[in-house]
Design a protein around this motif. Structure first.
Motif, PDB file in Angstrom:
ATOM      1  N   ASP A   1      40.758  45.262   0.673  1.00  0.00           N
ATOM      2  CA  ASP A   1      40.411  44.372  -0.446  1.00  0.00           C
ATOM      3  C   ASP A   1      40.582  42.905  -0.061  1.00  0.00           C
ATOM      4  O   ASP A   1      41.378  42.556   0.816  1.00  0.00           O
ATOM      5  CB  ASP A   1      41.258  44.691  -1.686  1.00  0.00           C
ATOM      6  N   PHE A   2      39.826  42.069  -0.762  1.00  0.00           N
ATOM      7  CA  PHE A   2      39.765  40.637  -0.461  1.00  0.00           C
ATOM      8  C   PHE A   2      40.031  39.859  -1.746  1.00  0.00           C
ATOM      9  O   PHE A   2      39.391  40.100  -2.772  1.00  0.00           O
ATOM     10  CB  PHE A   2      38.367  40.305   0.079  1.00  0.00           C
ATOM     11  N   ILE A   3      40.967  38.917  -1.663  1.00  0.00           N
ATOM     12  CA  ILE A   3      41.325  38.125  -2.838  1.00  0.00           C
ATOM     13  C   ILE A   3      41.153  36.649  -2.511  1.00  0.00           C
ATOM     14  O   ILE A   3      41.808  36.119  -1.618  1.00  0.00           O
ATOM     15  CB  ILE A   3      42.785  38.401  -3.252  1.00  0.00           C
ATOM     16  N   ALA A   4      40.231  36.009  -3.237  1.00  0.00           N
ATOM     17  CA  ALA A   4      39.965  34.576  -3.055  1.00  0.00           C
ATOM     18  C   ALA A   4      40.748  33.802  -4.104  1.00  0.00           C
ATOM     19  O   ALA A   4      40.585  34.027  -5.300  1.00  0.00           O
ATOM     20  CB  ALA A   4      38.469  34.306  -3.198  1.00  0.00           C
ATOM     21  N   LEU A   5      41.632  32.902  -3.657  1.00  0.00           N
ATOM     22  CA  LEU A   5      42.485  32.131  -4.563  1.00  0.00           C
ATOM     23  C   LEU A   5      41.971  30.696  -4.649  1.00  0.00           C
ATOM     24  O   LEU A   5      41.642  30.094  -3.621  1.00  0.00           O
ATOM     25  CB  LEU A   5      43.927  32.136  -4.040  1.00  0.00           C
ATOM     26  N   TYR A   6      41.906  30.176  -5.871  1.00  0.00           N
ATOM     27  CA  TYR A   6      41.386  28.830  -6.130  1.00  0.00           C
ATOM     28  C   TYR A   6      42.394  28.051  -6.967  1.00  0.00           C
ATOM     29  O   TYR A   6      43.021  28.626  -7.858  1.00  0.00           O
ATOM     30  CB  TYR A   6      40.088  28.889  -6.942  1.00  0.00           C
ATOM     31  N   GLY A   7      42.475  26.748  -6.722  1.00  0.00           N
ATOM     32  CA  GLY A   7      43.334  25.923  -7.571  1.00  0.00           C
ATOM     33  C   GLY A   7      44.021  24.846  -6.766  1.00  0.00           C
ATOM     34  O   GLY A   7      44.236  24.993  -5.560  1.00  0.00           O
ATOM     35  N   GLU A   8      44.391  23.775  -7.469  1.00  0.00           N
ATOM     36  CA  GLU A   8      44.961  22.602  -6.801  1.00  0.00           C
ATOM     37  C   GLU A   8      46.343  22.894  -6.207  1.00  0.00           C
ATOM     38  O   GLU A   8      46.933  23.955  -6.468  1.00  0.00           O
ATOM     39  CB  GLU A   8      45.037  21.441  -7.804  1.00  0.00           C
ATOM     40  N   LEU A   9      46.824  21.930  -5.451  1.00  0.00           N
ATOM     41  CA  LEU A   9      48.162  22.004  -4.865  1.00  0.00           C
ATOM     42  C   LEU A   9      49.200  22.233  -5.965  1.00  0.00           C
ATOM     43  O   LEU A   9      49.144  21.576  -7.000  1.00  0.00           O
ATOM     44  CB  LEU A   9      48.438  20.674  -4.148  1.00  0.00           C
ATOM     45  N   GLY A  10      50.097  23.179  -5.730  1.00  0.00           N
ATOM     46  CA  GLY A  10      51.167  23.432  -6.696  1.00  0.00           C
ATOM     47  C   GLY A  10      50.751  24.241  -7.908  1.00  0.00           C
ATOM     48  O   GLY A  10      51.495  24.322  -8.889  1.00  0.00           O
ATOM     49  N   SER A  11      49.577  24.863  -7.830  1.00  0.00           N
ATOM     50  CA  SER A  11      49.120  25.612  -9.008  1.00  0.00           C
ATOM     51  C   SER A  11      49.632  27.058  -9.008  1.00  0.00           C
ATOM     52  O   SER A  11      49.475  27.756 -10.013  1.00  0.00           O
ATOM     53  CB  SER A  11      47.590  25.561  -9.133  1.00  0.00           C
ATOM     54  N   GLY A  12      50.207  27.505  -7.896  1.00  0.00           N
ATOM     55  CA  GLY A  12      50.833  28.831  -7.891  1.00  0.00           C
ATOM     56  C   GLY A  12      50.189  29.866  -6.988  1.00  0.00           C
ATOM     57  O   GLY A  12      50.539  31.051  -7.036  1.00  0.00           O
ATOM     58  N   LYS A  13      49.290  29.436  -6.120  1.00  0.00           N
ATOM     59  CA  LYS A  13      48.595  30.385  -5.238  1.00  0.00           C
ATOM     60  C   LYS A  13      49.571  31.105  -4.301  1.00  0.00           C
ATOM     61  O   LYS A  13      49.510  32.325  -4.147  1.00  0.00           O
ATOM     62  CB  LYS A  13      47.526  29.647  -4.395  1.00  0.00           C
ATOM     63  N   THR A  14      50.464  30.343  -3.696  1.00  0.00           N
ATOM     64  CA  THR A  14      51.421  30.963  -2.771  1.00  0.00           C
ATOM     65  C   THR A  14      52.394  31.860  -3.525  1.00  0.00           C
ATOM     66  O   THR A  14      52.755  32.936  -3.039  1.00  0.00           O
ATOM     67  CB  THR A  14      52.162  29.886  -1.957  1.00  0.00           C
ATOM     68  N   ALA A  15      52.790  31.449  -4.719  1.00  0.00           N
ATOM     69  CA  ALA A  15      53.674  32.294  -5.533  1.00  0.00           C
ATOM     70  C   ALA A  15      53.003  33.643  -5.810  1.00  0.00           C
ATOM     71  O   ALA A  15      53.651  34.702  -5.765  1.00  0.00           O
ATOM     72  CB  ALA A  15      54.015  31.584  -6.846  1.00  0.00           C
ATOM     73  N   PHE A  16      51.726  33.616  -6.083  1.00  0.00           N
ATOM     74  CA  PHE A  16      50.968  34.837  -6.351  1.00  0.00           C
ATOM     75  C   PHE A  16      50.964  35.742  -5.111  1.00  0.00           C
ATOM     76  O   PHE A  16      51.213  36.951  -5.208  1.00  0.00           O
ATOM     77  CB  PHE A  16      49.538  34.457  -6.757  1.00  0.00           C
ATOM     78  N   VAL A  17      50.715  35.157  -3.948  1.00  0.00           N
ATOM     79  CA  VAL A  17      50.704  35.957  -2.714  1.00  0.00           C
ATOM     80  C   VAL A  17      52.103  36.531  -2.446  1.00  0.00           C
ATOM     81  O   VAL A  17      52.238  37.652  -1.956  1.00  0.00           O
ATOM     82  CB  VAL A  17      50.213  35.119  -1.509  1.00  0.00           C
ATOM     83  N   ARG A  18      53.129  35.780  -2.828  1.00  0.00           N
ATOM     84  CA  ARG A  18      54.500  36.280  -2.662  1.00  0.00           C
ATOM     85  C   ARG A  18      54.693  37.563  -3.480  1.00  0.00           C
ATOM     86  O   ARG A  18      55.314  38.521  -3.026  1.00  0.00           O
ATOM     87  CB  ARG A  18      55.486  35.191  -3.108  1.00  0.00           C
ATOM     88  N   GLY A  19      54.115  37.581  -4.656  1.00  0.00           N
ATOM     89  CA  GLY A  19      54.191  38.784  -5.497  1.00  0.00           C
ATOM     90  C   GLY A  19      53.470  39.962  -4.858  1.00  0.00           C
ATOM     91  O   GLY A  19      53.984  41.083  -4.841  1.00  0.00           O
ATOM     92  N   LEU A  20      52.298  39.698  -4.298  1.00  0.00           N
ATOM     93  CA  LEU A  20      51.544  40.769  -3.621  1.00  0.00           C
ATOM     94  C   LEU A  20      52.324  41.311  -2.429  1.00  0.00           C
ATOM     95  O   LEU A  20      52.452  42.526  -2.246  1.00  0.00           O
ATOM     96  CB  LEU A  20      50.197  40.241  -3.085  1.00  0.00           C
ATOM     97  N   ALA A  21      52.830  40.398  -1.624  1.00  0.00           N
ATOM     98  CA  ALA A  21      53.545  40.807  -0.406  1.00  0.00           C
ATOM     99  C   ALA A  21      54.811  41.577  -0.763  1.00  0.00           C
ATOM    100  O   ALA A  21      55.240  42.462  -0.024  1.00  0.00           O
ATOM    101  CB  ALA A  21      53.877  39.586   0.454  1.00  0.00           C
TER     102      ALA A  21
END
Ligand SMILES: Nc1ncnc2c1ncn2[C@@H]1O[C@H](COP(=O)(O)OP(=O)(O)O)[C@@H](O)[C@H]1O
Ligand SMILES: [Mg+2]
Length: 149
Positions: free
Chosen positions: A36-56
């Motif tokens: 599966d492929f997940i494309a993340l969008y959003g400005e700096l500090g919007s929570g993209k890395t936090a989301f990946v932390r949840g997945l991992a």
């Protein structure tokens, strides 16, 4: 725009802390399988890395997740592996190609890409788009859309 793409909003939530964003990602992870492929969008500090932390946290127990801004990709070993990209510095197709990004399409992991807005030409056709909006200091609107060709 590819006329054959179908889109479907799967979920839209507002989270009120980093932990809530991670927890939402863990819930979302129940839908995922290898490839599966997940494309993340959003400005700096919007929570993209936090989301990946949840997945991992679901697939790669005990792994430490941070933005791979300089490295372009962090590989997290797990079941399945998670390949975490950050395209902040990528602006064109040659630049993307030279990172070896496309090799990861042949592997058996889940691919998650921060700054997907920089590589519209390089996203998997079938994917989840996950868009982050900063509503206030601690509120983020997260919208998940499934793209099916
Ligand atoms: N609801 C929220 N969800 C995610 N992060 C939040 C939230 N509220 C505040 N934050 C803060 O915003 C920042 C998000 O950082 P990060 O996940 O690295 O963003 P990005 O990868 O989009 O640049 C962190 O400092 C985090 O503590
Ligand atoms: Mg990040």
């Amino acid at each position: 725009m590819d006329e054959n793409l179908k889109i479907k909003t799967v979920a839209s939530v507002i989270t009120k802390s980093e932990k809530e964003t991670e927890d939402f990602a863990k819930k979302f992870a129940e839908n995922l399988k290898k490839g599966d492929f997940i494309a993340l969008y959003g400005e700096l500090g919007s929570g993209k890395t936090a989301f990946v932390r949840g997945l991992a946290d679901v697939f790669c127990k005990g792994i430490r997740v941070s933005s791979p801004t300089y490295a372009i990709v962090n590989e997290y070993k797990g079941d399945p592996d998670v390949y975490h990209f950050d395209m902040y510095r990528i602006t064109d197709e040659d630049g993307l190609y030279s990172t070896g990004y496309y090799d990861y399409f042949e592997k058996d992991g889940i691919i998650a890409v921060e700054w997907s807005e920089n590589i519209p030409f390089g996203l998997a056709k079938e994917r989840y788009d996950v868009a982050f909006e900063k509503l206030s200091e601690n509120e983020r609107k997260i919208t998940v859309t499934k793209i099916i060709s």
